[in-house]
Design a protein around this motif. Structure first.
Motif, mmCIF file in Angstrom:
data_model
loop_
_atom_site.group_PDB
_atom_site.id
_atom_site.type_symbol
_atom_site.label_atom_id
_atom_site.label_comp_id
_atom_site.label_asym_id
_atom_site.label_seq_id
_atom_site.Cartn_x
_atom_site.Cartn_y
_atom_site.Cartn_z
ATOM 1 N N ALA A 1 41.017 70.234 12.214
ATOM 2 C CA ALA A 1 41.684 68.934 12.086
ATOM 3 C C ALA A 1 42.859 68.850 13.054
ATOM 4 N N ARG A 2 43.313 67.650 13.263
ATOM 5 C CA ARG A 2 44.397 67.404 14.226
ATOM 6 C C ARG A 2 45.516 66.638 13.561
ATOM 7 N N LEU A 3 46.735 67.123 13.728
ATOM 8 C CA LEU A 3 47.924 66.426 13.235
ATOM 9 C C LEU A 3 48.476 65.553 14.358
ATOM 10 N N ILE A 4 48.682 64.267 14.061
ATOM 11 C CA ILE A 4 49.270 63.343 15.044
ATOM 12 C C ILE A 4 50.512 62.718 14.411
ATOM 13 N N LEU B 1 48.577 51.489 13.670
ATOM 14 C CA LEU B 1 49.453 52.059 12.648
ATOM 15 C C LEU B 1 50.902 52.068 13.104
ATOM 16 N N ALA B 2 51.123 52.302 14.390
ATOM 17 C CA ALA B 2 52.489 52.326 14.914
ATOM 18 C C ALA B 2 53.170 50.983 14.738
ATOM 19 N N ALA B 3 52.378 49.897 14.617
ATOM 20 C CA ALA B 3 52.947 48.557 14.472
ATOM 21 C C ALA B 3 53.381 48.247 13.046
ATOM 22 N N LEU B 4 53.102 49.150 12.097
ATOM 23 C CA LEU B 4 53.491 48.887 10.712
ATOM 24 C C LEU B 4 54.990 49.046 10.527
ATOM 25 N N ASP B 5 55.508 48.429 9.480
ATOM 26 C CA ASP B 5 56.932 48.506 9.144
ATOM 27 C C ASP B 5 57.095 49.198 7.791
ATOM 28 N N PRO B 6 57.338 50.514 7.805
ATOM 29 C CA PRO B 6 57.272 51.448 8.934
ATOM 30 C C PRO B 6 55.891 52.082 8.987
ATOM 31 N N PRO B 7 55.582 52.812 10.063
ATOM 32 C CA PRO B 7 54.305 53.528 10.110
ATOM 33 C C PRO B 7 54.363 54.771 9.238
ATOM 34 N N PRO B 8 53.212 55.300 8.839
ATOM 35 C CA PRO B 8 53.235 56.616 8.197
ATOM 36 C C PRO B 8 53.804 57.631 9.183
ATOM 37 N N PRO B 9 54.599 58.586 8.724
ATOM 38 C CA PRO B 9 55.200 59.550 9.659
ATOM 39 C C PRO B 9 54.170 60.357 10.443
ATOM 40 N N LEU B 10 53.008 60.592 9.828
ATOM 41 C CA LEU B 10 51.991 61.419 10.480
ATOM 42 C C LEU B 10 50.640 61.159 9.831
ATOM 43 N N ILE B 11 49.591 61.532 10.543
ATOM 44 C CA ILE B 11 48.242 61.499 9.979
ATOM 45 C C ILE B 11 47.503 62.762 10.408
ATOM 46 N N TRP B 12 46.590 63.203 9.555
ATOM 47 C CA TRP B 12 45.629 64.245 9.908
ATOM 48 C C TRP B 12 44.298 63.569 10.215
#
Length: 363
Positions: free
Chosen positions: A77-80, A91-102
């Motif tokens: 898996a990859r952490l971003i 997702l970056a456009a959300l207020d706020p985005p999740p700090p990270l996703i796998w």
């Protein structure tokens, strides 16, 4: 500003995201305030104490963060992280985005235009047939289909879109296969599509994880289509979140005699567009050119730190009824930076809850 995190900063970012009382809003405010996750971590104990916390804040350790990274690596898996260029723009456009996703599988799918198809777990045969046909036609039009890998409508949509591109968002970790009878579908999603989760690998989903999952389903998509849903349905939560995020919401109308149509019919009464086929979705997406900058992610300029009097004034204004952070600023008459800082301290102390969309409630 996007940047690729070196290993040490990646561990700090993960530690901050996994720290007690640090949700997406608090995380976002801390990064805006301190710039680096490491600096925010150093400040956490004092911030929580100032907010009124008596016990020590449970800050995720370096060992725990490394163990999570190792667990992800074993899965392939990859952490971003949200600051990195590979993080999905939607997702970056959300207020706020999740700090990270796998993620597992084809992460490039997260950067293509997407439509969510969601609906009832106990779906009718007709509803599943419609979901399969819609997903296939949207895939032929170049769109990725996003859903939640649940039984019924979700599974039908994923199955039909495996060849063209589909993303499954899970409530548990990226290795949490639920329902168990979707194991074969999950393995094909990892191989041909993409699996996404905000939770750590190895986590089994519980009820409170599904609203976060639904927020990501909506956030990854330019539009959400609800095929079947009862009046009290998680699919309606996804639709509401999509509307709040400025995404298009469409619903498939159904017979008033079928309880699974009531949620969709109610969405239409509230202004959702009618979906009778892929043409309706494509028409709704006409003219869209990506995602706008986040509407509410405002970082106040540096200002005075909150004193005890302001902090307690802010705490006294909180209630179970959500109010906006801007309303808190107006009610106190204090500088926005000081009020926002006070809210973060109260959140770390467990006395406030900062919600997406700029709302706050008592903790």
């Amino acid at each position: 500003m996007t940047r690729t995190l070196p290993d040490a900063q990646r561990i700090d970012w993960l530690r901050l995201a996994r720290t007690e009382n640090v949700g997406p809003v608090t995380f976002d405010q801390l990064i805006q305030r301190f710039g680096e996750a490491g600096d925010a971590l150093s400040a956490l104990p004092d911030l929580a104490r100032r907010g009124g916390r008596m016990a020590s804040l449970k800050v995720a350790s370096v060992a725990a963060a490394q163990a999570e990274l190792d667990a992800g690596a074993r899965l392939g898996a990859r952490l971003i992280c949200a600051c990195e260029p590979e993080f999905p723009q939607a997702l970056a456009a959300l207020d706020p985005p999740p700090p990270l996703i796998w993620t597992r599988g084809r992460t490039e799918l997260l950067h293509r235009p997407s439509v969510a198809i969601v609906g009832a777990r106990v779906a009718s045969a007709a509803g599943q047939r419609f979901a399969r046909g819609l997903a296939a036609e949207l895939g032929q039009a170049g769109l990725v289909v996003v859903s939640g890998m649940a039984r019924g409508i979700d599974g039908a949509a994923h199955e039909a879109a495996l060849g063209s591109g589909t993303v499954a968002v899970l409530g548990g970790g990226v290795d949490d296969i639920y329902p168990p009878d979707h194991r074969d579908l999950y393995l094909r999603l990892v191989e041909q599509g993409c699996v996404v989760s905000e939770s750590e690998p190895g986590r089994t989903a519980v009820a409170r994880d599904f609203p976060r999952r639904n927020r990501i389903i909506a956030g990854l998509s330019q539009a959400v289509v609800v095929v079947e849903a009862e009046l009290r349905s998680g699919s309606l939560i996804t639709a509401r979140l999509a509307a709040e995020q400025g995404r298009d919401v469409l619903a498939v109308p159904g017979s008033p005699l079928d309880p699974r149509a009531r949620g969709c019919n109610d969405l239409i009464r509230q202004g959702a567009a009618i979906c009778e086929g892929a043409e309706d979705v494509l028409r709704a997406l006409e003219g869209l050119r990506g995602f706008r900058d986040p509407p509410g992610r405002y970082a106040p300029p540096p200002g005075p730190e909150p004193d005890d009097a302001l902090r307690e004034k802010v705490a006294a204004l909180l209630s179970p009824t959500p109010v906006s952070r801007d309303e808190m600023v107006r009610a106190t008459g204090a500088p926005a930076a000081a009020v926002f800082a006070a809210l973060v301290e109260l959140a770390l102390a467990g006395r406030a809850e900062l919600q997406p969309g700029g709302m706050v409630v008592v903790g």
